[in-house]
Design a protein around this motif. Structure first.
Motif, PDB file in Angstrom:
ATOM      1  N   PHE A 296       0.845  -1.188   0.000  1.00  0.00           N
ATOM      2  CA  PHE A 296       0.000   0.000   0.000  1.00  0.00           C
ATOM      3  C   PHE A 296       0.882   1.240   0.000  1.00  0.00           C
ATOM      4  CE2 PHE A 296      -2.219  -3.467   1.994  1.00  0.00           C
ATOM      5  CZ  PHE A 296      -3.504  -3.391   1.503  1.00  0.00           C
ATOM      6  N   VAL A 297       0.616   2.138  -0.935  1.00  0.00           N
ATOM      7  CA  VAL A 297       1.341   3.402  -1.000  1.00  0.00           C
ATOM      8  C   VAL A 297       0.335   4.544  -0.879  1.00  0.00           C
ATOM      9  CG1 VAL A 297       3.179   2.421  -2.416  1.00  0.00           C
ATOM     10  CG2 VAL A 297       1.221   3.519  -3.533  1.00  0.00           C
ATOM     11  N   PRO A 298       0.770   5.712  -0.424  1.00  0.00           N
ATOM     12  CA  PRO A 298      -0.142   6.855  -0.363  1.00  0.00           C
ATOM     13  C   PRO A 298      -0.718   7.161  -1.745  1.00  0.00           C
ATOM     14  CG  PRO A 298       1.878   7.325   0.848  1.00  0.00           C
ATOM     15  CD  PRO A 298       2.099   6.043   0.111  1.00  0.00           C
ATOM     16  N   ARG A 299      -1.958   7.516  -1.777  1.00  0.00           N
ATOM     17  CA  ARG A 299      -2.645   7.781  -3.040  1.00  0.00           C
ATOM     18  C   ARG A 299      -1.883   8.805  -3.893  1.00  0.00           C
ATOM     19  NH1 ARG A 299      -7.868   7.903  -5.304  1.00  0.00           N
ATOM     20  NH2 ARG A 299      -7.665   8.991  -7.274  1.00  0.00           N
ATOM     21  N   ARG A 300      -1.321   9.809  -3.261  1.00  0.00           N
ATOM     22  CA  ARG A 300      -0.633  10.870  -4.004  1.00  0.00           C
ATOM     23  C   ARG A 300       0.611  10.356  -4.741  1.00  0.00           C
ATOM     24  NH1 ARG A 300       0.416  11.347   1.342  1.00  0.00           N
ATOM     25  NH2 ARG A 300       2.619  11.307   2.005  1.00  0.00           N
ATOM     26  N   ASN A 301       1.134   9.212  -4.319  1.00  0.00           N
ATOM     27  CA  ASN A 301       2.352   8.663  -4.930  1.00  0.00           C
ATOM     28  C   ASN A 301       2.078   7.508  -5.888  1.00  0.00           C
ATOM     29  OD1 ASN A 301       3.764   9.069  -1.689  1.00  0.00           O
ATOM     30  ND2 ASN A 301       4.200  10.374  -3.451  1.00  0.00           N
ATOM     31  N   ALA A 302       0.821   7.269  -6.209  1.00  0.00           N
ATOM     32  CA  ALA A 302       0.468   6.053  -6.950  1.00  0.00           C
ATOM     33  C   ALA A 302       1.163   5.965  -8.302  1.00  0.00           C
ATOM     34  CB  ALA A 302      -1.047   5.986  -7.129  1.00  0.00           C
ATOM     35  N   PHE A 303       1.107   7.032  -9.098  1.00  0.00           N
ATOM     36  CA  PHE A 303       1.688   6.939 -10.437  1.00  0.00           C
ATOM     37  C   PHE A 303       3.200   6.758 -10.372  1.00  0.00           C
ATOM     38  CE2 PHE A 303       3.350   8.764 -14.424  1.00  0.00           C
ATOM     39  CZ  PHE A 303       2.736   7.891 -15.317  1.00  0.00           C
ATOM     40  N   GLU A 304       3.863   7.490  -9.457  1.00  0.00           N
ATOM     41  CA  GLU A 304       5.310   7.328  -9.312  1.00  0.00           C
ATOM     42  C   GLU A 304       5.661   5.908  -8.877  1.00  0.00           C
ATOM     43  OE1 GLU A 304       3.495   9.713  -8.033  1.00  0.00           O
ATOM     44  OE2 GLU A 304       4.295  11.635  -8.737  1.00  0.00           O
ATOM     45  N   ALA A 305       4.837   5.307  -8.023  1.00  0.00           N
ATOM     46  CA  ALA A 305       5.084   3.926  -7.595  1.00  0.00           C
ATOM     47  C   ALA A 305       4.931   2.958  -8.761  1.00  0.00           C
ATOM     48  CB  ALA A 305       4.124   3.558  -6.464  1.00  0.00           C
ATOM     49  N   LEU A 306       3.932   3.196  -9.606  1.00  0.00           N
ATOM     50  CA  LEU A 306       3.761   2.345 -10.785  1.00  0.00           C
ATOM     51  C   LEU A 306       4.943   2.484 -11.735  1.00  0.00           C
ATOM     52  CD1 LEU A 306      -0.040   2.889 -11.410  1.00  0.00           C
ATOM     53  CD2 LEU A 306       1.050   0.736 -10.785  1.00  0.00           C
ATOM     54  N   ARG A 307       5.445   3.684 -11.877  1.00  0.00           N
ATOM     55  CA  ARG A 307       6.630   3.886 -12.712  1.00  0.00           C
ATOM     56  C   ARG A 307       7.841   3.136 -12.138  1.00  0.00           C
ATOM     57  NH1 ARG A 307       5.976   5.024 -17.920  1.00  0.00           N
ATOM     58  NH2 ARG A 307       5.189   7.126 -18.355  1.00  0.00           N
ATOM     59  N   ALA A 308       7.938   3.124 -10.813  1.00  0.00           N
ATOM     60  CA  ALA A 308       9.047   2.398 -10.182  1.00  0.00           C
ATOM     61  C   ALA A 308       8.938   0.899 -10.455  1.00  0.00           C
ATOM     62  CB  ALA A 308       9.054   2.676  -8.686  1.00  0.00           C
ATOM     63  N   LEU A 309       7.714   0.374 -10.394  1.00  0.00           N
ATOM     64  CA  LEU A 309       7.518  -1.045 -10.694  1.00  0.00           C
ATOM     65  C   LEU A 309       7.791  -1.348 -12.163  1.00  0.00           C
ATOM     66  CD1 LEU A 309       4.267  -1.833  -8.667  1.00  0.00           C
ATOM     67  CD2 LEU A 309       6.608  -2.497  -8.108  1.00  0.00           C
ATOM     68  N   GLU A 310       7.483  -0.394 -13.033  1.00  0.00           N
ATOM     69  CA  GLU A 310       7.717  -0.608 -14.465  1.00  0.00           C
ATOM     70  C   GLU A 310       9.187  -0.889 -14.737  1.00  0.00           C
ATOM     71  OE1 GLU A 310       6.511   1.518 -18.676  1.00  0.00           O
ATOM     72  OE2 GLU A 310       7.231   2.757 -17.016  1.00  0.00           O
TER      73      GLU A 310
END
Length: 420
Positions: A296-310
Motif C-alpha cells: 500500500f502506497v499513499p494515493r498521491r504517490n500512486a503513479f510514481e510507484a507504478l513507474r518504479a515497478l515498471e
C-alpha cells in the motif's frame, strides 16, 4: 485434525489441534483451557499470521446472522460468516455493505482483523463498516468494544488476531444498490500520467486495473458503476474508457483461466453483492494454486510507484499471473495499512514458485521504499521487521493493547513476535 494447509496450498500450519466450536460458550471454554491459541479464518492468508504451536480455533460453524436492526441500520453476525453468505442475506432484506473484497469466500472476522479491502476512492476497507466487536479475551471474559464509546476500539478492530477471538461483529449497512460492471481492454500506463490516475480511479464506484507487466499497459480495467436512482438499467455502457475499448466478451483477469468463475460483466446491471467481488461464490477464486503479495502506497504517490515497478517489468512478468491496482479510502485503525491516508494497493498474484518470488520481493520493496509502502499483513513480503514497525505510528499503543488484553501472550505467535 482437519485441513493443515491454507487455501492456496503454499503454507502448512504447525498447530497441534484444530477445534471448531459451535457457540460462544464453547469458544470461552477452549480459550480458557488453552496455553497457546490462534483464530483461523477462511485460510486465505499466505503467511503464518494465523498459525500457532498450540490450538487453532475455527469459527466456521459460527456463521449466523444474529440481528438486523433496521432503525439503526446495523447487522450483527457471528465471526465465521463469509461475505458471500452475508451479502445474499442482506440483499434479500433490502440492505448492503458499503463494499466487498474481490473474493466473497472470506470470513468477516478474518478479513476485518487483517485490514482486507475492496476498491473505490470513497470506500474504506472492510473494517470501515465495523460498529462494534465482541471479543473473547485470554481469561475467557467477553468484552464489547463500540465505535465512539470505547477508546480501545480503533486499536482493536484490525487486531491481527492478537487480542482474542472476535466472536461477533456489528456492521453498518446501507440501502441495497445495483452495480453494472464493464471490463475494458488495453489501457496504456501513460493514460495515468498528468492527473489521469485520479480521473480514472474516481470515475466509478470501484475501479481495478490489471496488468501482467509484459508491456506498459493495463490489459484489463474492471469498472463497477453504481446505478443511480431513475437511471435506465437497459442503457448501454460506454464503449470507451480513457482510450481503452470495452471487452466484447466476459473476461478473467488471470490469462488462461475460465471467465465462468468471474462476476457478471458486459454492463449487465445486478445486485451489489454479485458485482463488487471479482469472483463468484460458487467457483474457485483467482488462479487457486498461487502466491500473493500486496503493498500500500499513499494515493498521491500512486503513479510514481507504478513507474518504479515498471522498471522491474522484465523481472516481474515471468513470475506473475496478474497484478491489480486499487484505491482505498483512509481509515482510523491503528494497524491498518490505510491508517489516516488514502491509499493505493499494488497487488501481485504470483505463480507458485516461492524461491524465485522470495528473491524478487526485496527488489520490489526497494523500488517502493521511497513511498513508505506498507505490506498486507496476510500476504507474502520480505521486509525487515524493523522497517515494518517504523511504518506504524501507533505501534507502541498497539503493543500496550496486546499486553492489556492478553498479558501472557496466549494469542501471540511467531508472526506477531517477529513483526510487532
Amino acid at each position: 485434525m482437519g485441513e493443515r494447509l491454507n487455501w492456496a496450498g503454499n503454507y502448512r500450519y504447525g498447530s497441534s489441534q484444530l477445534l471448531e466450536p459451535a457457540n460462544l460458550e464453547e469458544v470461552r471454554d477452549i480459550v480458557m483451557s488453552s496455553e497457546r491459541i490462534r483464530t483461523l479464518g477462511s485460510r486465505h492468508s499466505f503467511n503464518g499470521i494465523a498459525d500457532t504451536t498450540g490450538i487453532q480455533l475455527s469459527l466456521r460453524k459460527m456463521d449466523r446472522v444474529l440481528e438486523l436492526d433496521r432503525e439503526k441500520q446495523t447487522v450483527t453476525v457471528e465471526g465465521g460468516i463469509r461475505y458471500g453468505e452475508l451479502g445474499h442475506y442482506l440483499n434479500n432484506q433490502g440492505y448492503a455493505l458499503h463494499n466487498l473484497a474481490s473474493l466473497p469466500h472470506i470470513s468477516v472476522a478474518g478479513a476485518v482483523a487483517t485490514a482486507t479491502h475492496g476498491s473505490g476512492d470513497q470506500n474504506a476497507g472492510l473494517a470501515g463498516a465495523v460498529h462494534s466487536i465482541e471479543l473473547v479475551k485470554a481469561d475467557g471474559e467477553v468484552t464489547v468494544l463500540t465505535r465512539g464509546a470505547d477508546t480501545d476500539f480503533e486499536g482493536a478492530v484490525v487486531g491481527l488476531g492478537g487480542l482474542g477471538v472476535v466472536a461477533k461483529l456489528k456492521l453498518d449497512v446501507v440501502p441495497a444498490f445495483s452495480i453494472r460492471q464493464t471490463v475494458y481492454d488495453h489501457l496504456p500506463l501513460t493514460a495515468l500520467d498528468a492527473g489521469g490516475f485520479n480521473e480514472i480511479m474516481s470515475s466509478a464506484y470501484s475501479v481495478s486495473l490489471f496488468t501482467n507487466w509484459e508491456d506498459s499497459v493495463f490489459n484489463q480495467v474492471w469498472v463497477k458503476r453504481k446505478l443511480m436512482e431513475g437511471e435506465d438499467p437497459s442503457e448501454a455502457a460506454s464503449t470507451d474508457f480513457f482510450g481503452a475499448a470495452s471487452a466484447p466478451a466476459k473476461r478473467h483477469p488471470v490469462p488462461g483461466q475460465s471467465e465462468i468463475n468471474c462476476s457478471e460483466q458486459l454492463g449487465v446491471p445486478g445486485p451489489w453483492h454479485e458485482r463488487l467481488p471479482h469472483f463468484r461464490m460458487d467457483f474457485t477464486p483467482s488462479a487457486g494454486n498461487e502466491l500473493q503479495s500486496e503493498y500500500f502506497v499513499p494515493r498521491r504517490n500512486a503513479f510514481e510507484a507504478l513507474r518504479a515497478l515498471e522498471g522491474l517489468r522484465e523481472r516481474i512478468a515471468p513470475l506473475l499471473f496478474v497484478s491489480e491496482v486499487r484505491s482505498i479510502a483512509a481509515d482510523h485503525f491503528w494497524m491498518s495499512p490505510c491508517y489516516q491516508q488514502d491509499s493505493v494497493g499494488l497487488h501481485f498474484t504470483w505463480k507458485p514458485d516461492w524461491e524465485s518470488v522470495r528473491q524478487l520481493l526485496p527488489l520490489i520493496e526497494q523500488a517502493l521504499a521511497p513511498f513508505e509502502a506498507r505490506p498486507h499483513w496476510a500476504k507474502l513480503f520480505a521486509m525487515e521487521p524493523q522497517k515494518v514497525q517504523s511504518l506504524y505510528a501507533r505501534l507502541s499503543d498497539f503493543r500496550q493493547l496486546l499486553l492489556k488484553y492478553d498479558p501472557a501472550g496466549k494469542f501471540r505467535n511467531a508472526f506477531l513476535d517477529t513483526y510487532l
